[in-house]
Design a protein around this motif. Sequence first.
Motif, PDB file in Angstrom:
ATOM      1  N   ALA A   1       4.021  -6.993   2.470  1.00 45.05           N
ATOM      2  CA  ALA A   1       3.765  -8.418   2.680  1.00 45.05           C
ATOM      3  C   ALA A   1       2.721  -9.014   1.724  1.00 45.05           C
ATOM      4  O   ALA A   1       2.999 -10.009   1.041  1.00 45.05           O
ATOM      5  N   PRO A   2       1.512  -8.422   1.626  1.00 45.14           N
ATOM      6  CA  PRO A   2       0.517  -9.060   0.741  1.00 45.14           C
ATOM      7  C   PRO A   2       0.953  -9.046  -0.725  1.00 45.14           C
ATOM      8  O   PRO A   2       0.763 -10.034  -1.444  1.00 45.14           O
TER       9      PRO A   2
ATOM     10  N   ARG B   1      12.716 -13.469   0.189  1.00 46.16           N
ATOM     11  CA  ARG B   1      12.730 -12.649   1.417  1.00 46.16           C
ATOM     12  C   ARG B   1      12.184 -13.508   2.563  1.00 46.16           C
ATOM     13  O   ARG B   1      11.234 -14.264   2.367  1.00 46.16           O
TER      14      ARG B   1
ATOM     15  N   GLY C   1       1.166  -1.380   9.221  1.00 40.90           N
ATOM     16  CA  GLY C   1       0.900  -2.733   8.742  1.00 40.90           C
ATOM     17  C   GLY C   1       1.734  -3.730   9.522  1.00 40.90           C
ATOM     18  O   GLY C   1       2.309  -3.403  10.576  1.00 40.90           O
ATOM     19  N   ALA C   2       1.797  -4.966   9.015  1.00 46.01           N
ATOM     20  CA  ALA C   2       2.646  -5.999   9.622  1.00 46.01           C
ATOM     21  C   ALA C   2       3.094  -6.975   8.544  1.00 46.01           C
ATOM     22  O   ALA C   2       2.455  -7.099   7.497  1.00 46.01           O
ATOM     23  N   ASP C   3       4.205  -7.631   8.834  1.00 45.96           N
ATOM     24  CA  ASP C   3       4.734  -8.644   7.917  1.00 45.96           C
ATOM     25  C   ASP C   3       4.514 -10.066   8.420  1.00 45.96           C
ATOM     26  O   ASP C   3       4.469 -11.010   7.638  1.00 45.96           O
TER      27      ASP C   3
ATOM     28  N   ALA D   1       2.049   0.781   3.941  1.00 42.67           N
ATOM     29  CA  ALA D   1       1.065  -0.295   3.987  1.00 42.67           C
ATOM     30  C   ALA D   1      -0.139   0.179   3.195  1.00 42.67           C
ATOM     31  O   ALA D   1      -1.266   0.227   3.682  1.00 42.67           O
TER      32      ALA D   1
ATOM     33  N   ALA E   1       1.464  -1.861  -1.548  1.00 42.54           N
ATOM     34  CA  ALA E   1       1.937  -3.016  -0.785  1.00 42.54           C
ATOM     35  C   ALA E   1       0.949  -4.186  -0.805  1.00 42.54           C
ATOM     36  O   ALA E   1       1.201  -5.222  -0.191  1.00 42.54           O
ATOM     37  N   THR E   2      -0.169  -3.989  -1.496  1.00 45.03           N
ATOM     38  CA  THR E   2      -1.259  -4.974  -1.474  1.00 45.03           C
ATOM     39  C   THR E   2      -1.879  -5.053  -2.880  1.00 45.03           C
ATOM     40  O   THR E   2      -1.423  -4.384  -3.806  1.00 45.03           O
TER      41      THR E   2
ATOM     42  N   THR F   1      -3.539  -1.731   3.855  1.00 47.15           N
ATOM     43  CA  THR F   1      -4.048  -2.147   5.162  1.00 47.15           C
ATOM     44  C   THR F   1      -4.155  -0.899   6.052  1.00 47.15           C
ATOM     45  O   THR F   1      -5.235  -0.351   6.218  1.00 47.15           O
TER      46      THR F   1
ATOM     47  N   ASN G   1       7.148  -5.805  11.770  1.00 46.79           N
ATOM     48  CA  ASN G   1       6.896  -4.818  10.711  1.00 46.79           C
ATOM     49  C   ASN G   1       8.213  -4.086  10.466  1.00 46.79           C
ATOM     50  O   ASN G   1       9.233  -4.366  11.113  1.00 46.79           O
TER      51      ASN G   1
HETATM   52  O1  MRU Z   1      10.606  -4.048   3.248  1.00 49.05           O
HETATM   53  P1  MRU Z   1       9.176  -3.773   2.857  1.00 49.05           P
HETATM   54  O2  MRU Z   1       9.023  -2.451   2.184  1.00 49.05           O
HETATM   55  O3  MRU Z   1       8.566  -4.910   2.073  1.00 49.05           O
HETATM   56  O4  MRU Z   1       8.395  -3.677   4.246  1.00 49.05           O
HETATM   57  C1  MRU Z   1       7.009  -3.511   4.215  1.00 49.05           C
HETATM   58  C2  MRU Z   1       6.384  -3.306   5.530  1.00 49.05           C
HETATM   59  O5  MRU Z   1       7.015  -3.362   6.560  1.00 49.05           O
HETATM   60  C3  MRU Z   1       4.885  -3.094   5.538  1.00 49.05           C
HETATM   61  O6  MRU Z   1       4.512  -2.294   6.619  1.00 49.05           O
HETATM   62  C4  MRU Z   1       4.187  -4.460   5.667  1.00 49.05           C
HETATM   63  O7  MRU Z   1       4.649  -5.358   4.698  1.00 49.05           O
HETATM   64  C5  MRU Z   1       2.710  -4.343   5.557  1.00 49.05           C
HETATM   65  S1  MRU Z   1       2.182  -3.980   3.907  1.00 49.05           S
HETATM   66  C6  MRU Z   1       0.477  -3.966   3.901  1.00 49.05           C
END
Ligand code: MRU
Length: 351
Positions: A55-56, A94, A240-242, A164, A168-169, A174, A252
Motif C-alpha cells: 500500500a505505501p 488498483r 500490514g493493511a491496505d 509488509a 512495500a514501503t 510496517t 489486507n
Molecule cells: O497485492 P499486494 O502485494 O500489493 O498486497 C500487499 C499487502 O496486502 C500488504 O500487506 C499491505 O499492502 C501492507 S504493505 C506495508
Amino acid sequence: MSDAKKIETIRWIGGTNGHVVLIDQTLLPTEFKEIECRTADEVWEAIKQLRVRGAPAIGIAAAYGVCIGVASQNDDAALARRVTEVTDYLATSRPTAVNLFWALERMKAKAESARGGSAIDIREALLTEAKAIHEEDREMCHAIGRYGAQLLQDGQGVLTHCNAGGLATAEYGTALSVFFTAQDEGKNLRVFVDETRPLLQGSRLTAWELAQRNIDATLICDSMAAQVMREGKVQAVITGADRIAANGDSANKIGTYSLSILARAHEIPFYIAAPSSTFDLSIASGDEIPIEERSPEEITHGFGKQTAPNGVKVYNPAFDVTPAEYIKAIITERGLIEPVTVEQIAAVIGQ
Ligand code: MRU
C-alpha cells in the motif's frame, strides 16, 4: 542497521523532468533488477502488474507518476488539466489500497494550492510533495517499528502474511519494521512466513527480506498456520493493511481474515501495523472497502505452470477484510490503537 541492508524500492532520479526507478518485485527472489519508468503509462503498468506493490509503496510510486505525467507541460492551464487527467488515470491502477488515493489527493491539493504560479513552479511544488510523501513514509515506518517492538519479547515466535516490509514501503516496512526494530533491540524472534497464495509475496519477498537481515525465518504454506499455532510456536501475528475503515475493519492480502480467526481460536494476539495514510475515515466499516479481483490465470497458471483444468471457474479476490473485533491493536506511527474502536481510532488518527 547498515546501509548495505537498505532496500530502496523506489528512487527518483533527476529534477522535474526526471524519472522513477523501481525494484521489479515480480522477479524476486531469484533476480534483483531495477526498472525505469519514464511515462505515466509505465508507472500505471508497474503498479497494476505488482512490479511495485504494498500500500505505501503504491502511493509513493503514484505520486512520482504524477510528476512524470506533467513533465512536459509548460502552459499553466494545460498543466492544471493534465494534473487531473494523470491523477484520474493512475487511480485506476488498483482499487483497494487507500494509500494510492491518499497520495493522489495530496498531489492534486498541492497543484491547486500552487495555482497562479508559473508551470515550472507548480511542477517543482509537485516534485517536492512527492518527495515529502516518500520521506514521511520512511519516518512513519521507523516509528511503527519502535511502537510495535515493545509488544514482543526475546525468543518469541511471530507469524506474518504477505509482504509488509521495506519492499512495500519507502523503507523498513510496517509489520516487518516491528521485527527489524525488535532485532535491533537485541530480541531474537522466530518468524513464520505464510507463503501467501496465489502470488507468493510471503515466500518471494518477505522470506527474502528477512534473510537479508539474518532474521530466523521459517516458510510455511498458508494452510499450515493453524497447525503451527496449535503446536504453540506462535505468540503474536502481525500483518500490514491496505485500507482501514473508521471502525477498524482492515483490508489486507487475501488470507489475513482467516489468520485472525485462527489467532482468536488459539488466544494469540493479532496485530495490524499500518501508517495513518492507510486509514480511510470516510468509510464507516469494511463493507465499503472495494476488493480487487485479479485474473484467473494467477491461480490456474501460477508462475507459468498450469495447475488447474482448462475452463475451470475461478474466483480470485486479492484482499479480504479482518473485522475490528479480531484485532488486538493497530500499531501506527502515532502509537498503539487499543482497543480497536471508532473512538480510539478517531482519537489517534482523527485529526
Ligand atoms: O497485492 P499486494 O502485494 O500489493 O498486497 C500487499 C499487502 O496486502 C500488504 O500487506 C499491505 O499492502 C501492507 S504493505 C506495508
